[in-house]
Design an enzyme around this catalytic site. Structure first.
Site, short mmCIF file in Angstrom:
data_model
loop_
_atom_site.label_atom_id
_atom_site.label_comp_id
_atom_site.label_asym_id
_atom_site.label_seq_id
_atom_site.Cartn_x
_atom_site.Cartn_y
_atom_site.Cartn_z
N SER A 139 -19.33 26.72 40.82
CA SER A 139 -17.93 27.01 41.14
C SER A 139 -17.64 26.88 42.63
CB SER A 139 -17.58 28.41 40.62
OG SER A 139 -16.20 28.63 40.62
N LYS B 152 -19.28 23.54 37.40
CA LYS B 152 -18.09 24.30 36.97
C LYS B 152 -16.92 23.88 37.84
CE LYS B 152 -16.20 28.96 36.39
NZ LYS B 152 -15.09 28.86 37.37
N GLN C 219 -10.09 30.05 37.84
CA GLN C 219 -9.48 31.12 37.06
C GLN C 219 -8.68 32.06 37.96
OE1 GLN C 219 -12.91 30.27 36.61
NE2 GLN C 219 -12.09 28.99 34.97
#
Length: 490
Positions: free
Chosen positions: A314, A339, A343
């Site tokens: 991420s 990733k 979010q």
């Protein structure tokens, strides 16, 4: 209460529960009709009937009213509504979107604080299984030998199939000093692994500084363990201290970093990426892109090298990609987790939260790394024993003529520590006995040739100690060598 009044009550209830997060569902009940297949009663499908918004709401109300009035047992309306929200999120098929009830939301907020109690691992739902994305550096999870992509099958002997990630996390976390037993499915292992992990207080210290002297040069290293609210500030301050001390090169280490806040990595990009180049691009559901560009004017006057591995996920992948594509810096290590989504957490008004994937992030060059990862410019593997798993011992010691995964784990660790077991296939033969005896003698514990809990603990402590030594870290040593080469070329 008549039907219209009851219907109004249900709609108001839904709005109250969704609260501030209701904007997320814009378009869910759109003016466009939704196709529903109607059965003819004889097992065959007939025409497709399209339901408008009003009909969809009536359908929901009817289902709720029927369950409440006719289900064989009493039901809890709040749980039904929360289940409906969970069902909507589950229907997305997105492992990183979650509905968090009040208890889980509180746990999530706590994990973003200065410390929390647990095992120290980032987990996610991947292909329907609760999966470890990355154990935190120096955490109980890492010390117990848990690895990225380990799939958790049981917690304390209870199968967790059907549980959400949040439900599993609540079972894993607990009071410091207590032990949780995780049954793990791991690629390359023919058996399920049982891994006991003693819970501890997990400090959220996200930036660590270290320096290395090599060939008369000082190489600074900033390790980022995750991206929290204060990470960018800590990074800026510790980088300034290194520069004040006169470093000749900088290593930025995001190995084992599971990610965190997007704005934290953007601000760190301001410290490293020169000439106002992009740090990251954000793409919304319509495909519109927004680019965040660095505020740094001039490039640093020393080499910068990134360190990455398969546990970098991420936000750490965002930084790695920016270093590589916009900074033109080398990355040493192995391909990252992959990733590429962002979010955001939305407060639903009653203490519960919705964590929803709302955007994708792309590299400065516009590459989507989701499920692909960021590749290093210089690939460097770690020694094999870096992936060792702790030996789990039951009531009886593991002894001569035993066969199984725990013996295999012990043989793997023994070889990493320099005690040759002769084989690593999981059969406890005479040479393995001799290797255990040599280890026990060296460790100053009773020499039995068997693996009891004391021996298993000593094996794990010593292999972790070896993994922690900088001289055994192939990736770090290669990065230091590269930094010296690049500095001498300038």
């Amino acid at each position: 209460m008549n039907l219209n009044s009851k219907r109004l009550f249900i709609v108001v209830l839904l709005i109250a529960i969704l609260g501030a997060g209701s904007y997320i569902f814009t378009g869910m009940f759109s003016s466009e009709a939704t196709p529903i297949l109607q059965g003819s009663g004889d097992g065959e499908q007939t025409e497709v009937v399209e339901l408008d918004d009003d009909e969809l709401m009536k359908k929901f109300e009817k289902a709720l009213e029927t369950i409440e009035s006719q289900y064989v047992e009493e039901v809890d309306r709040q749980k039904l509504i929360e289940g409906a929200i969970s069902g909507m999120v589950g229907e997305l098929g997105d492992p990183f979107s979650d509905y968090m009830d009040q208890e889980t939301a509180n746990e999530f907020v706590e994990s973003l604080g200065s410390e929390f109690q647990g095992i120290g691992a980032e987990v996610s739902m991947i292909n329907g299984k609760v999966t470890i994305v990355s154990p935190f550096r120096e955490s109980p999870a890492e010390q117990a030998g848990l690895q990225a992509n380990d799939r958790i099958i049981e917690i304390d002997g209870e199968n967790i199939e059907g549980l959400s990630v949040n439900e599993a996390v609540l079972l894993i976390r607990g009071e410091k000093g207590t032990t949780v037993r995780l049954t793990i499915e791991r690629d390359g292992s023919s058996e399920l692994l049982e891994v006991p992990v003693e819970r501890d207080t997990i400090p959220i210290e996200t930036v660590r500084t270290e320096t290395f002297e090599r060939d008369g040069l000082t190489i600074g290293k900033l390790e980022i363990t995750s991206f929290s609210e204060d990470t960018a500030i800590d990074f800026r301050e510790q980088l300034a201290e290194l520069e004040q001390d006169g470093i000749d090169a900088l290593l930025v280490d995001v190995r084992g970093n599971p990610g965190g806040y997007l704005n934290a990595v953007e601000h760190i990009g301001d410290e490293l990426i020169p000439d106002g180049k992009p740090v990251v691009q954000i793409e919304d559901r319509e495909g519109a892109r927004t680019s965040y560009t660095s505020k740094l004017n001039d490039a640093k006057d020393y080499p910068i090298i990134g360190l990455i591995d398969e546990r970098s996920a991420s936000a750490s992948e965002i930084l790695a990609a920016a270093l590589k594509e916009s900074g033109g810096y080398d990355l040493v290590g192995t391909t990252t987790f992959g990733k590429g989504t962002v979010q955001q957490t939305v407060d639903l008004g009653d203490g519960s939260d919705l964590k929803l994937t709302m955007m994708r992030w792309l590299t400065p060059d516009g590459n989507n790394i989701n499920q692909e990862g960021v590749t290093p410019t210089i690939e460097e593997e770690q020694p094999e024993y870096f992936t060792s798993t702790a030996v789990s011992v039951g009531d009886d010691p593991i002894a001569f003529d035993s066969l199984g995964e725990q013996v295999k784990n012990a043989q793997f660790i023994l070889r990493g520590l320099g005690f040759d077991p002769g084989r690593e296939d999981g059969y406890f033969d005479q040479q393995t006995v001799e290797a255990i005896e040599a280890f026990q003698n060296d460790a100053g514990i009773e020499v039995t040739g068997e693996i009891n809990q004391e021996t298993a603990t000593a094996l794990q402590e010593q292999i972790v100690e070896e993994i922690r030594k900088p001289e055994n870290d192939n990736q770090l040593q290669r990065a230091i060598e590269l930094a010296v080469e690049q500095r001498n070329q300038n």
